[in-house]
Design a protein around this motif. Structure first.
Motif, PDB file in Angstrom:
ATOM      1  N   UNK A 121      42.230  45.433  51.196  1.00 46.40           N
ATOM      2  CA  UNK A 121      41.088  45.914  51.978  1.00 46.40           C
ATOM      3  C   UNK A 121      40.416  44.833  52.808  1.00 46.40           C
ATOM      4  N   UNK A 122      40.745  43.564  52.567  1.00 47.20           N
ATOM      5  CA  UNK A 122      40.129  42.494  53.356  1.00 47.20           C
ATOM      6  C   UNK A 122      41.212  41.604  53.948  1.00 47.20           C
ATOM      7  N   UNK A 123      40.902  40.994  55.089  1.00 45.03           N
ATOM      8  CA  UNK A 123      41.858  40.154  55.804  1.00 45.03           C
ATOM      9  C   UNK A 123      41.523  38.676  55.737  1.00 45.03           C
ATOM     10  N   UNK A 124      40.325  38.351  55.208  1.00 42.68           N
ATOM     11  CA  UNK A 124      39.872  36.966  55.203  1.00 42.68           C
ATOM     12  C   UNK A 124      38.759  36.774  56.209  1.00 42.68           C
ATOM     13  N   UNK A 125      37.751  36.002  55.815  1.00 37.99           N
ATOM     14  CA  UNK A 125      36.620  35.747  56.705  1.00 37.99           C
ATOM     15  C   UNK A 125      35.504  36.758  56.584  1.00 37.99           C
ATOM     16  N   UNK A 126      35.619  37.736  55.681  1.00 36.20           N
ATOM     17  CA  UNK A 126      34.566  38.738  55.532  1.00 36.20           C
ATOM     18  C   UNK A 126      33.454  38.218  54.618  1.00 36.20           C
ATOM     19  N   UNK A 127      32.222  38.541  54.981  1.00 34.66           N
ATOM     20  CA  UNK A 127      31.085  38.322  54.095  1.00 34.66           C
ATOM     21  C   UNK A 127      30.939  39.597  53.264  1.00 34.66           C
ATOM     22  N   UNK A 128      31.132  39.483  51.939  1.00 38.54           N
ATOM     23  CA  UNK A 128      31.175  40.650  51.070  1.00 38.54           C
ATOM     24  C   UNK A 128      29.767  40.995  50.595  1.00 38.54           C
ATOM     25  N   UNK A 129      29.390  42.280  50.727  1.00 41.82           N
ATOM     26  CA  UNK A 129      28.105  42.798  50.250  1.00 41.82           C
ATOM     27  C   UNK A 129      28.366  43.731  49.085  1.00 41.82           C
ATOM     28  N   UNK A 130      27.618  43.560  47.983  1.00 44.35           N
ATOM     29  CA  UNK A 130      27.813  44.428  46.819  1.00 44.35           C
ATOM     30  C   UNK A 130      26.510  44.583  46.053  1.00 44.35           C
ATOM     31  N   UNK A 131      26.346  45.762  45.432  1.00 47.44           N
ATOM     32  CA  UNK A 131      25.206  46.013  44.535  1.00 47.44           C
ATOM     33  C   UNK A 131      25.524  45.597  43.113  1.00 47.44           C
ATOM     34  N   UNK A 132      26.780  45.172  42.883  1.00 42.93           N
ATOM     35  CA  UNK A 132      27.159  44.746  41.543  1.00 42.93           C
ATOM     36  C   UNK A 132      27.763  45.838  40.707  1.00 42.93           C
ATOM     37  N   UNK A 133      28.011  47.036  41.289  1.00 43.18           N
ATOM     38  CA  UNK A 133      28.615  48.128  40.518  1.00 43.18           C
ATOM     39  C   UNK A 133      29.954  47.689  39.933  1.00 43.18           C
ATOM     40  N   UNK A 134      30.736  46.971  40.743  1.00 43.22           N
ATOM     41  CA  UNK A 134      32.050  46.538  40.267  1.00 43.22           C
ATOM     42  C   UNK A 134      31.996  45.355  39.340  1.00 43.22           C
ATOM     43  N   UNK A 135      30.805  44.801  39.114  1.00 40.11           N
ATOM     44  CA  UNK A 135      30.682  43.628  38.238  1.00 40.11           C
ATOM     45  C   UNK A 135      30.076  43.964  36.880  1.00 40.11           C
ATOM     46  N   UNK A 136      29.932  45.265  36.587  1.00 40.29           N
ATOM     47  CA  UNK A 136      29.341  45.669  35.317  1.00 40.29           C
ATOM     48  C   UNK A 136      30.379  45.706  34.197  1.00 40.29           C
ATOM     49  N   UNK A 137      31.369  44.891  34.274  1.00 41.52           N
ATOM     50  CA  UNK A 137      32.460  44.929  33.310  1.00 41.52           C
ATOM     51  C   UNK A 137      32.452  43.648  32.497  1.00 41.52           C
ATOM     52  N   UNK A 138      33.479  43.491  31.647  1.00 39.55           N
ATOM     53  CA  UNK A 138      33.556  42.291  30.835  1.00 39.55           C
ATOM     54  C   UNK A 138      33.714  41.054  31.709  1.00 39.55           C
ATOM     55  N   UNK A 139      33.418  39.894  31.094  1.00 42.70           N
ATOM     56  CA  UNK A 139      33.395  38.645  31.835  1.00 42.70           C
ATOM     57  C   UNK A 139      34.738  38.337  32.511  1.00 42.70           C
ATOM     58  N   UNK A 140      35.861  38.646  31.841  1.00 43.14           N
ATOM     59  CA  UNK A 140      37.180  38.368  32.412  1.00 43.14           C
ATOM     60  C   UNK A 140      37.369  39.117  33.735  1.00 43.14           C
ATOM     61  N   UNK A 141      36.884  40.348  33.776  1.00 40.53           N
ATOM     62  CA  UNK A 141      37.017  41.139  35.010  1.00 40.53           C
ATOM     63  C   UNK A 141      36.141  40.557  36.117  1.00 40.53           C
ATOM     64  N   UNK A 142      34.949  40.090  35.777  1.00 40.85           N
ATOM     65  CA  UNK A 142      34.073  39.462  36.764  1.00 40.85           C
ATOM     66  C   UNK A 142      34.718  38.201  37.346  1.00 40.85           C
ATOM     67  N   UNK A 143      35.323  37.409  36.478  1.00 41.24           N
ATOM     68  CA  UNK A 143      35.993  36.180  36.936  1.00 41.24           C
ATOM     69  C   UNK A 143      37.180  36.525  37.840  1.00 41.24           C
ATOM     70  N   UNK A 144      37.965  37.548  37.433  1.00 50.22           N
ATOM     71  CA  UNK A 144      39.116  37.958  38.252  1.00 50.22           C
ATOM     72  C   UNK A 144      38.657  38.459  39.618  1.00 50.22           C
ATOM     73  N   UNK A 145      37.517  39.167  39.639  1.00 43.82           N
ATOM     74  CA  UNK A 145      36.964  39.672  40.907  1.00 43.82           C
ATOM     75  C   UNK A 145      36.653  38.508  41.859  1.00 43.82           C
ATOM     76  N   UNK A 146      35.965  37.491  41.331  1.00 44.19           N
ATOM     77  CA  UNK A 146      35.612  36.343  42.163  1.00 44.19           C
ATOM     78  C   UNK A 146      36.851  35.552  42.577  1.00 44.19           C
ATOM     79  N   UNK A 147      37.807  35.426  41.680  1.00 48.83           N
ATOM     80  CA  UNK A 147      39.051  34.710  42.008  1.00 48.83           C
ATOM     81  C   UNK A 147      39.784  35.403  43.155  1.00 48.83           C
ATOM     82  N   UNK A 148      39.796  36.739  43.140  1.00 45.81           N
ATOM     83  CA  UNK A 148      40.459  37.484  44.218  1.00 45.81           C
ATOM     84  C   UNK A 148      39.765  37.256  45.557  1.00 45.81           C
TER      85      UNK A 148
END
Length: 545
Positions: free
Chosen positions: A47-74
């Motif tokens: 969904x992204x090509x690079x160079x995007x400033x990502x905006x989020x309310x944190x809905x996708x970050x309400x998961x366990x810590x490993x998932x949050x880390x994987x999200x940021x790594x991606x």
């Protein structure tokens, strides 16, 4: 694309970020923001090509810590510009592990501690980016016109470097082996030697080369013309990467510099009329005043040799209009001269509508004067695919003379080169070198009537029999001699059974004698065979028996 790209530090100064806080990635504020994207899901690689400033309310970050880390790594792996999080009901704080990871990768994380309208942020930033893009296109168009105008002025290359410097505030250089080098401003001179040495080693196929030398970074773009690299436009920068706007600007500048170099070379070629007269006089064996034409010859030396190289250009389909030939001649002369100079030759060139004549001088020791490798390389480059734009409509054939030293031998070398072309045209040889013609070198110098009499003296009875019947005795004789009397090989090449071959050989022996494979009888017969093959190609009307 923008002349002044939108960076994360610029975003933080926008109205809608007045209450925002940068909590990580302080060293990543120079990341370029190409677009904004609202992202509320954890699987977003496509969904992204690079160079995007990502905006989020944190809905996708309400998961366990490993998932949050994987999200940021991606996000980091997909080269997003940064992450903006609205702190609230869905996400109340950023874990220290995420902050540490963002700092390690210089990835900005920005938080909003109160509710914000993402639609207002995206509208504001997208409007800014689009306006900057439109301005950049307008500026590029204006600069392109400026470059083209400067290309028509005296000292145009230096003027183009001045405009580039004014637009970027960076030092610029143009380096070339064939022409004068330029630099602007004066401080850029300190990079001249480094760039000249580096560019000499380049064999660029790609249009862009990046070089880093400590804290100095260079963008190097080749200036191409007639299928060759004529020089390099070099930009010094303190940054390892340049914006798309800057790179497009440099590409337009190289095109204008190429126009200048092309025009200068064509003017030089047009001034070579005396050189053309000089070569034409030499190939016709006319006396010439060497002192008058000395500027077209290298300095005389004990180890200075030359070959005469001739290219025949055949426009069999008449695809080239008559009025275009002069331009094609000039382009061909420039291209050929440039190739030979780069390979160490000192060429003197004459280009006519259907012929290019070259006196290819070179320095070599006596035992190396053949110098075939260099000539093979030159011919290969001239007829290579990159030259197709000049020769693709023409049939191109080449002949190369023996090696000479005295200028009085040019007319002999010209005849030799033409003879090599003639033999290729008649399919009697595949070599471009006169030296490889073998016995044809002697036969070509003989009167055709005398050659015909020589053929009759040794082969008339065989040729008459072949005309009256289908014995194919001449072909059998030619192949039998080529196979040195080996019957198996002869039968295989003629595609006949051995019994048929034996009968033909008996007939040949009855005509030529049983010892026709023995010297000197064999030598006479072989010469007659070659003479007949030559007359078949060059004077078929004479062959009456």
């Amino acid at each position: 694309m923008s002349k002044h790209p939108l960076l994360v530090r610029d975003v933080l100064k926008r109205k809608h970020f007045e209450s925002a806080k940068l909590i990580a990635g302080q060293h990543g504020l120079d990341r370029q923001v190409l677009w904004t994207h609202i992202l509320e899901i954890k699987d977003f690689e496509t969904l992204i090509n690079g160079g995007e400033l990502i905006l989020t309310t944190g809905v996708g970050l309400q998961l366990e810590r490993e998932t949050q880390i994987a999200y940021l790594q991606n996000l980091i792996r997909n080269e997003a510009a940064g992450l903006c999080i609205e702190i609230g009901d869905y996400f109340d704080h950023v874990p220290v592990e995420l902050i540490a990871m963002a700092n390690a990768h210089h990835f900005p994380i920005i938080i909003f501690e109160e509710i914000v309208r993402f639609i207002d942020i995206t509208q504001d930033l997208h409007t800014y980016i689009i306006n900057q893009h439109q301005q950049a296109l307008t500026q590029l168009d204006t600069l392109s016109k400026t470059f083209m105008e400067l290309s028509l002025m005296p000292n145009g290359i230096l003027k183009i470097l001045q405009v580039l410097h004014q637009d970027t505030n960076a030092p610029f250089l143009f380096v070339s082996e064939d022409t004068k080098s330029f630099y602007y401003p004066m401080e850029a001179k300190k990079y001249l030697r480094v760039m000249e040495e580096h560019c000499q080693q380049l064999e660029l196929q790609e249009p862009l080369h990046l070089l880093s030398l400590g804290k100095d970074h260079f963008v190097i773009i080749p200036v191409n013309g007639l299928g060759q690299v004529w020089g390099y436009l070099c930009m010094h920068s303190e940054l390892p990467k340049q914006s798309d706007y800057t790179l497009l600007n440099l590409e337009r500048a190289t095109m204008s510099i190429a126009h200048i170099l092309m025009r200068n070379r064509m003017l030089q070629e047009r001034q070579q009329s005396r050189e053309d007269e000089f070569i034409l006089a030499l190939i016709q064996g006319q006396p010439v005043d060497i002192q008058y034409y000395q500027s077209y010859l290298p300095i005389e030396s004990r180890n200075l040799f030359y070959r005469v190289v001739v290219f025949n250009l055949h426009d069999e389909a008449n695809t080239v209009p008559e009025e275009e030939w002069q331009e094609i001649q000039l382009q061909n002369a420039m291209y050929v001269r440039s190739i030979l100079k780069k390979l160490g030759f000192f060429p003197t060139v004459s280009v006519r509508q259907h012929e290019i004549i070259i006196l290819a001088f070179f320095i070599a020791a006596d035992y190396m004067k053949d110098n075939r490798d260099a000539f093979d390389q030159a011919i290969s480059q001239i007829v290579a695919r990159k030259a197709a734009q000049f020769f693709e409509q023409l049939t191109l054939s080449c002949g190369i003379s023996n090696v000479y030293q005295t200028i009085e031998s040019v007319h002999l070398g010209y005849k030799e080169a033409k003879s090599a072309i003639q033999m290729q045209h008649h399919q009697l040889t595949s070599s471009i070198y006169y030296k490889d013609l073998g016995v044809y070198r002697l036969l070509l110098q003989q009167d055709q009537t005398a050659l015909l009499q020589f053929v009759k003296d040794y082969l008339q009875e065989i040729l008459v029999l072949d005309q009256k019947s289908s014995h194919d005795l001449f072909q059998t004789l030619a192949v039998y001699l080529t196979c040195n009397g080996a019957k198996n090989d002869t039968a295989e090449q003629l595609f006949i059974v051995r019994q048929t071959l034996y009968k033909r050989i008996e007939r040949l022996e009855s005509i030529l004698g049983a010892d026709f494979l023995q010297a000197p009888h064999r030598l006479n017969i072989e010469m007659a065979v070659k003479a007949y093959e030559l007359l078949q190609k060059t004077a078929p009307d004479l062959l009456r028996f």
